[in-house]
Enzyme design. Structure first.
Site, mmCIF file in Angstrom:
data_model
loop_
_atom_site.group_PDB
_atom_site.id
_atom_site.type_symbol
_atom_site.label_atom_id
_atom_site.label_comp_id
_atom_site.label_asym_id
_atom_site.label_seq_id
_atom_site.Cartn_x
_atom_site.Cartn_y
_atom_site.Cartn_z
ATOM 1 N N GLU A 121 -8.369 3.040 37.868
ATOM 2 C CA GLU A 121 -7.373 3.127 36.803
ATOM 3 C C GLU A 121 -6.174 2.237 37.035
ATOM 4 O O GLU A 121 -5.254 2.460 38.230
ATOM 5 C CB GLU A 121 -6.759 4.620 36.593
ATOM 6 C CG GLU A 121 -5.688 4.733 35.570
ATOM 7 C CD GLU A 121 -6.282 4.004 34.219
ATOM 8 O OE1 GLU A 121 -7.230 4.377 33.687
ATOM 9 O OE2 GLU A 121 -5.554 3.196 33.336
ATOM 10 N N ASP A 148 -6.612 -2.734 39.072
ATOM 11 C CA ASP A 148 -7.407 -3.471 38.315
ATOM 12 C C ASP A 148 -8.897 -3.628 38.649
ATOM 13 O O ASP A 148 -9.204 -3.873 39.889
ATOM 14 C CB ASP A 148 -6.874 -4.966 37.860
ATOM 15 C CG ASP A 148 -7.850 -5.705 36.865
ATOM 16 O OD1 ASP A 148 -6.942 -5.911 35.828
ATOM 17 O OD2 ASP A 148 -8.895 -5.888 36.797
ATOM 18 N N ALA A 149 -9.863 -2.883 37.629
ATOM 19 C CA ALA A 149 -11.162 -2.940 38.081
ATOM 20 C C ALA A 149 -11.872 -4.204 38.737
ATOM 21 O O ALA A 149 -12.577 -4.117 39.617
ATOM 22 C CB ALA A 149 -11.873 -2.369 37.017
ATOM 23 N N ASP A 169 -16.165 1.876 32.102
ATOM 24 C CA ASP A 169 -15.484 2.933 30.953
ATOM 25 C C ASP A 169 -14.027 2.510 30.779
ATOM 26 O O ASP A 169 -13.099 3.165 30.645
ATOM 27 C CB ASP A 169 -15.768 4.438 31.185
ATOM 28 C CG ASP A 169 -15.352 5.122 29.931
ATOM 29 O OD1 ASP A 169 -15.384 4.436 28.741
ATOM 30 O OD2 ASP A 169 -14.994 6.289 30.121
#
Lengths: 299, 236
Positions: A121, A148-149, A169
């Site tokens: 997240e 950051d993903a 998601d």
């Protein structure tokens, strides 16, 4: 075709705004968390507690819980995302990009107490709110990373780490961030997916991006299961690196897991028949890449 | 020091030519046009910077923080050095040279961004400092040179002390207008129509055209000056 689609969109928009104004009037805001990105608001209405971004601009619920029955999953798409278990019924290393209220990781933690779960997240404010208002709890098996993903996944790839169950998601106030929609990103995701692992991606069923997303996923994973239901505006993509089983082969895991998922309001038995590998998009659409990703302009 | 002296002499020698750009309408228009293009290109490159770095550092607020910091720093030093150069070495060819240099310095953004970011990504864990260093390495030099254009253009167009504020204001106006349109065009349309690298090549071409336009204008004005005026030693 296009015009009628536009008309329908406009109609929906009008209805949505109408409903929205009413809903906002009856909702009580119980908390506002200042964020580096967009302020996070918690509202309560009708025994539902919701997390919202962008309240002032036509709010969009990021996540909701039912205060009377916290285990029951409120959103259809959250329930649909557990269709990934049909392709991997016993995940051991789980990665969830996008925390929201922490519903998906929390349920996974309950279902698979042995599994190691990483949650990504980018916004610390979301983590704080998830913990305070949505019963999200971290422990030694379930760890949230404020990152950051794309950065985390690229780094995990360099370290040679792999997951057998990945859920994408991550949504900003509008849609999925542009750099999490490109072919290169999906290749990085594919790199950290075990050969028998499953990728579950939550997207919108009707958006200007639908065709772009579909061809981009197809370019990296080949055929994937497209999962749409009548009651949801979301489309779940279920992809594997290996060849997909036939939808009929998924009935066995569905029966196996049905009882365990029932308390969450997930009827897994209904899912296999609704999965399709048939492209219902324009296959000649341009693939999104790091060089070309005007995603939110196309939406 | 000695070298400086020689240059100073050249300056005096070139002085009449130099004033020529500001004297003719063509020269003034060309300077305004290249200042506009320069402003346009700067903001176009800045906006693309976010896209260039997102795959490695994300699109978090600190990535934009890094980019804007580096751009502001580069421009501020560019203004300072460009201003100094305009006092010591006012020369139309040097002015054209800025655009040529900026164009060449943009090439690493196209060709070296990937390897540079990979190296930095591996060695710096914190994406804040990773993005700051990347932005510094990729953008400092070209943007600094583009910053030098602004004060230098003022020098080229100013004829009198009382007119200097008006000239500076006009140049700020066109270059900032260029920046506004560069921002708008890139964020609304270019990213929709082109690949990142294609837009970058467009910027390189625009800068090269500026260099060519400046040289062409100077030559054109010199020629008409020579035709009109008495023979001068400088004219060929």
């Amino acid at each position: 075709m296009r015009m009628s689609g536009l008309g329908l969109m406009l109609l929906l928009l009008v209805c949505w705004f109408g409903l929205d104004n009413r809903a906002v009037a009856q909702r009580t805001i119980i908390h506002e968390e200042r964020s580096q990105y967009r302020d996070v608001v918690v509202t309560e209405f009708n025994n539902q507690r919701c997390m919202l971004f962008n309240v002032h601009r036509g709010d969009m619920n990021q996540t909701c819980i039912d205060l009377r029955d916290p285990r029951r999953l409120v959103f259809n798409y959250t329930r649909m995302s557990f269709a990934g278990l049909l392709l991997n019924p016993d995940p051991k290393r789980i990665l969830v990009a996008g925390l929201g209220g922490g519903t998906i990781p929390t349920v996974m933690r309950e279902l698979f107490p042995e599994a190691r779960i990483d949650v990504l997240e980018v916004d610390q404010a979301v983590v704080t709110v998830a913990k305070q208002y949505f019963n999200f709890v971290e422990d030694e098996q379930l760890v949230n990373h404020v990152v950051d993903a794309r950065v985390f996944i690229k780094r995990a790839g360099l370290r040679g780490e792999q997951y057998d169950y990945i859920v994408l998601d991550a949504f900003s106030g509008e849609y999925i961030p542009e750099h999490l929609l490109t072919q290169e990103f999906l290749q990085e995701v594919s790199q950290i997916l075990t050969p028998d692992g499953v990728l579950v991606a939550n997207t919108f069923a009707s958006s200007g991006l639908y065709d772009y997303e579909s061809v981009t996923y197809q370019s990296v994973f080949g055929a994937f299961f497209n999962f749409k239901t009548a009651g949801s505006g979301n489309r779940i993509i279920l992809a594997k690196k290996q060849a997909l089983p036939s939808a009929a082969e998924l009935n066995a895991p569905a029966r196996q897991l049905y009882e365990r998922l029932r308390p969450y309001g997930i009827n897994l038995l209904e899912y296999p028949a609704q999965l399709s590998t048939r492209p219902d998009w324009d296959v000649d659409t341009r693939i999104l890449t790091d060089q070309y990703s005007p995603a939110n302009l196309l939406n | 020091m000695k070298k400086n002296k020689v240059k100073q002499d050249t300056v005096k020698h070139n002085a009449p030519q130099f004033a020529g750009l500001a004297d003719s309408a063509l020269g003034r228009w060309v300077v305004l046009l290249v200042a506009f293009t320069n402003g346009f290109v700067i903001m176009s490159i800045e906006l693309l910077g976010g896209r260039v770095m997102a795959p490695y550092f994300g699109s978090s607020v600190y990535v934009w923080g890094s980019i804007i910091t580096v751009f502001m720093l580069s421009l501020s030093l560019g203004y300072l050095w460009g201003g100094r150069l305009s006092t010591r070495h006012p020369d139309v060819r040097l002015f054209a040279g800025f655009f040529l240099a900026a164009a060449l310095l943009c090439l690493p953004i196209i060709f070296l961004a990937e390897p540079v970011m990979t190296r930095i990504f591996v060695s710096i864990e914190d994406p804040r400092y990773g993005s700051l260093l990347t932005a510094g390495l990729l953008y400092f030099l070209p943007i600094c040179v583009m910053g030098m254009v602004s004060p230098y253009s003022v020098r080229l167009l100013v004829l009198s002390q009382e007119g200097s504020g008006g000239v500076a204001g006009m140049l700020y106006f066109v270059s900032t207008l260029g920046s506004a349109l560069g921002t708008l065009g890139t964020s609304f349309y270019f990213v929709l129509w082109f690949n990142l690298d294609q837009v970058m090549w467009g910027c390189v071409l625009a800068l090269l055209s500026c260099a060519a336009a400046v040289l062409w204008a100077q030559q054109h004005i010199n020629k008409s000056n020579t035709n009109n005026a008495v023979e001068r030693g400088v004219a060929r």
